[in-house]
Enzyme design. Structure first.
Site, PDB file in Angstrom:
ATOM      1  N   LYS A 165      -9.859   2.705   0.985  1.00 25.88           N
ATOM      2  CA  LYS A 165      -8.695   2.874   0.115  1.00 25.88           C
ATOM      3  C   LYS A 165      -9.047   2.952  -1.367  1.00 25.88           C
ATOM      4  O   LYS A 165      -8.384   3.648  -2.124  1.00 25.88           O
ATOM      5  CB  LYS A 165      -7.669   1.783   0.391  1.00 25.88           C
TER       6      LYS A 165
ATOM      7  N   ARG B   4      -4.904  12.751   9.748  1.00 27.86           N
ATOM      8  CA  ARG B   4      -4.577  12.967  11.165  1.00 27.86           C
ATOM      9  C   ARG B   4      -3.128  13.403  11.294  1.00 27.86           C
ATOM     10  O   ARG B   4      -2.396  13.421  10.306  1.00 27.86           O
ATOM     11  CB  ARG B   4      -4.759  11.648  11.930  1.00 27.86           C
TER      12      ARG B   4
HETATM   13  P1  ADP Z   1      -1.504   0.086   4.793  1.00 23.54           P
HETATM   14  O1  ADP Z   1      -2.687   0.993   4.883  1.00 23.54           O
HETATM   15  O2  ADP Z   1      -1.828  -1.355   5.086  1.00 23.54           O
HETATM   16  O3  ADP Z   1      -0.334   0.596   5.570  1.00 23.54           O
HETATM   17  P2  ADP Z   1      -0.391   1.128   2.277  1.00 23.54           P
HETATM   18  O4  ADP Z   1      -1.160   1.221   1.026  1.00 23.54           O
HETATM   19  O5  ADP Z   1      -0.105   2.415   3.014  1.00 23.54           O
HETATM   20  O6  ADP Z   1      -1.095   0.054   3.245  1.00 23.54           O
HETATM   21  O7  ADP Z   1       0.979   0.425   2.004  1.00 23.54           O
HETATM   22  C1  ADP Z   1       1.866   0.066   3.035  1.00 23.54           C
HETATM   23  C2  ADP Z   1       3.221  -0.276   2.464  1.00 23.54           C
HETATM   24  O8  ADP Z   1       3.112  -1.386   1.543  1.00 23.54           O
HETATM   25  C3  ADP Z   1       3.878   0.827   1.662  1.00 23.54           C
HETATM   26  O9  ADP Z   1       4.573   1.761   2.475  1.00 23.54           O
HETATM   27  C4  ADP Z   1       4.801   0.008   0.797  1.00 23.54           C
HETATM   28  O10 ADP Z   1       5.919  -0.419   1.585  1.00 23.54           O
HETATM   29  C5  ADP Z   1       3.985  -1.227   0.443  1.00 23.54           C
HETATM   30  N1  ADP Z   1       3.198  -1.043  -0.807  1.00 23.54           N
HETATM   31  C6  ADP Z   1       1.943  -0.555  -0.923  1.00 23.54           C
HETATM   32  N2  ADP Z   1       1.540  -0.495  -2.208  1.00 23.54           N
HETATM   33  C7  ADP Z   1       2.554  -0.981  -2.957  1.00 23.54           C
HETATM   34  C8  ADP Z   1       2.765  -1.204  -4.369  1.00 23.54           C
HETATM   35  N3  ADP Z   1       1.840  -0.914  -5.289  1.00 23.54           N
HETATM   36  N4  ADP Z   1       3.958  -1.730  -4.766  1.00 23.54           N
HETATM   37  C9  ADP Z   1       4.908  -2.044  -3.865  1.00 23.54           C
HETATM   38  N5  ADP Z   1       4.784  -1.882  -2.525  1.00 23.54           N
HETATM   39  C10 ADP Z   1       3.627  -1.357  -2.059  1.00 23.54           C
END
Ligand code: ADP
Length: 452
Positions: free
Chosen positions: A116, A291
């Site tokens: 990430k 994917r």
């Molecule tokens: P993962 O890979 O664990 O799914 P993500 O980075 O895709 O992590 O984030 C998953 C969810 O977490 C997002 O859809 C959102 O709901 C929340 N999230 C992630 N980053 C942020 C942020 N900077 N501020 C607020 N919520 C966040």
């Protein structure tokens, strides 16, 4: 074109890939665990190979077993679906090393986007807007304090190896940051065997909006618009719609252009999704999935394209048969993810489906591998069906989804259908005016009031 494809997955997505293959005249090989001997994907495939006992790590995640199954059946390519080995760069390398084609992007792109911190740095370099945060990993509590002072509270501490929302902690102020750092690192260590974390500004009320892309191996990349996946519980999507009620065509074109320009620069090919948080008119990159996504059918409903067919075509080296200006969006589409879970406690509800009747009619699609008598083993994801509808307007979609949910009969186990029915009655949903925090609050009230 390939003559035979092995599908390295199970459930609805294995069936989804199998259907595209059949329609292209391609033979299919299913792989399965002993828990899935009678599963629909096994019954419908031209050939099936049992690759191990029920737990995922011994079967669907067993790289050597999957590749051996492809070799003994003379399959030429492997479609990984989503989950399991779909974002495993080592597996994609192994597939290539055995002279087979991986139906997905290059192992290099899977690797970059799977980390990430690297993904975010790459996105930034390519001109994609990102959430303000640390430059890479944060090493210790003192550094965490410094970064938080720079970007301002509240901050979110996230695992570099993250997935499924694990290893994520919010710190609202200086008094919370040291503890949050410790908890996030140890959670990340426990979940991923890698305690490295990074930091981001915590956005209060964003929407989750993602852009679907498709690229070929000749330098063409197009986007297929966005999906709004803001209805989430514990960072898991439960309902998706497109177009997003929050975007206008100009915003869609602008972000689409940014994404396709960036991905052309790195020569990205096959399907991919760039995920953003969206707040106050601004997009912030959070991650890229290399994917096919669970929610891809809503994009298919409004574009008329078959994403799996396109994935197979470009993996075989063909050019995308269309350009950006050929992509048109027709009306709206919505998807309800139906899980084998108690709709109030979300406890998994495995078992045997004693009665089954799927909804039908105009503009209704059901992607599911269920049938009356089918067993839901306790070992895998609880997603058992995706109910997808299309409509000329958003209101038509909501009315159609309500009537389709009403028709759906799944007896013998608990499902999340009642939750979807309750959600679709809410004014906030009817107005399209929800963010990623709304569902958790709604569920808490719904369960407390006992109206569920
Ligand atoms: P993962 O890979 O664990 O799914 P993500 O980075 O895709 O992590 O984030 C998953 C969810 O977490 C997002 O859809 C959102 O709901 C929340 N999230 C992630 N980053 C942020 C942020 N900077 N501020 C607020 N919520 C966040």
């Amino acid at each position: 074109m390939f003559e035979k494809i092995l599908i390295a997955n199970r459930g609805e997505i294995a069936l989804r890939v199998l259907r595209a293959c059949r329609e292209m005249g391609i033979k299919t090989v299913a792989v399965h665990s002993t828990a899935d001997n009678e599963a629909m994907h096994v019954r419908l495939a031209d050939e099936a190979v049992c690759i191990g006992p029920p737990p995922g790590r011994d079967s669907y995640l067993n790289k050597a077993a999957v590749i051996s199954a492809a070799m003994i059946t003379n399959a030429e390519a492997i479609h990984p679906g989503y989950g399991f080995l779909s974002e495993n760069a080592e597996f994609a390398d192994m597939v290539k090393d055995h002279g087979l084609t991986f139906i997905g992007p290059s192992p290099e792109h899977i690797r970059i986007m799977g980390d990430k911190v690297q993904a975010k740095l790459t996105a930034q370099k390519l001109g994609i807007p990102v959430v303000p945060g640390s430059d890479g990993a944060v090493k210790n509590e003192d550094d965490a304090v410094k970064v938080a002072e720079e970007i301002g509270y509240p901050v979110l501490i996230k695992a570099t190896a993250g997935g499924g929302g694990r290893g994520m902690k919010v710190a609202a102020s200086k008094s919370e940051i040291r503890e949050a750092f410790k908890v996030a690192s140890s959670e990340a260590e426990a979940a991923f065997g890698n305690g490295e974390v990074y930091m981001e500004k915590y956005l209060g009320q964003p929407r989750h909006i993602e852009i679907q892309v498709l690229g070929d191996q000749h330098g063409n990349v197009v986007h297929l618009g966005e999906r709004d996946c803001s209805l989430q519980r514990k960072h898991q999507k439960i309902f998706e719609e497109c177009p997003s009620p929050a975007l206008n065509p100009k915003q869609r074109d602008d972000i689409g252009k940014i994404v396709t320009t960036a991905l052309k620069k790195i020569g990205y090919h096959n399907a991919g999704t760039v995920e953003f948080l969206y707040e106050d008119g601004k997009f912030y990159f959070i991650e890229m999935n290399t994917r096919l996504q669970v929610e891809h059918p809503i994009t298919e409903m409004i574009t008329g394209l078959d994403l799996v067919r396109e994935q197979i075509r470009v993996a075989a080296g063909l050019e995308l048969g269309f350009s950006q200006k050929d992509v048109e969006f027709q009306g709206c589409a919505m998807e309800c993810r139906i899980n084998a879970e108690d709709p109030r406690t979300f406890a998994p509800s495995p078992g045997t489906i004693t009665g089954y009747h799927a909804p039908g009619g105009r503009r209704v699609r059901v992607d599911s591998a269920m049938y009356a008598g089918s067993k839901i083993p306790p070992y895998y994801d609880s997603l058992i069906s995706k109910l997808i509808v299309q409509g000329s307007t958003r209101n038509e979609c909501i009315m159609r989804m309500r009537r389709a949910l009403h028709e759906y009969v799944i007896d013998g186990i608990k499902t999340t259908i009642p939750l979807h029915q309750a959600v679709l009655d809410q004014q906030v949903i009817i107005d399209g005016n929800y963010d990623i925090r709304w569902l958790e609050r709604f569920v808490a009230d719904w369960v407390r009031s006992g109206s569920g």
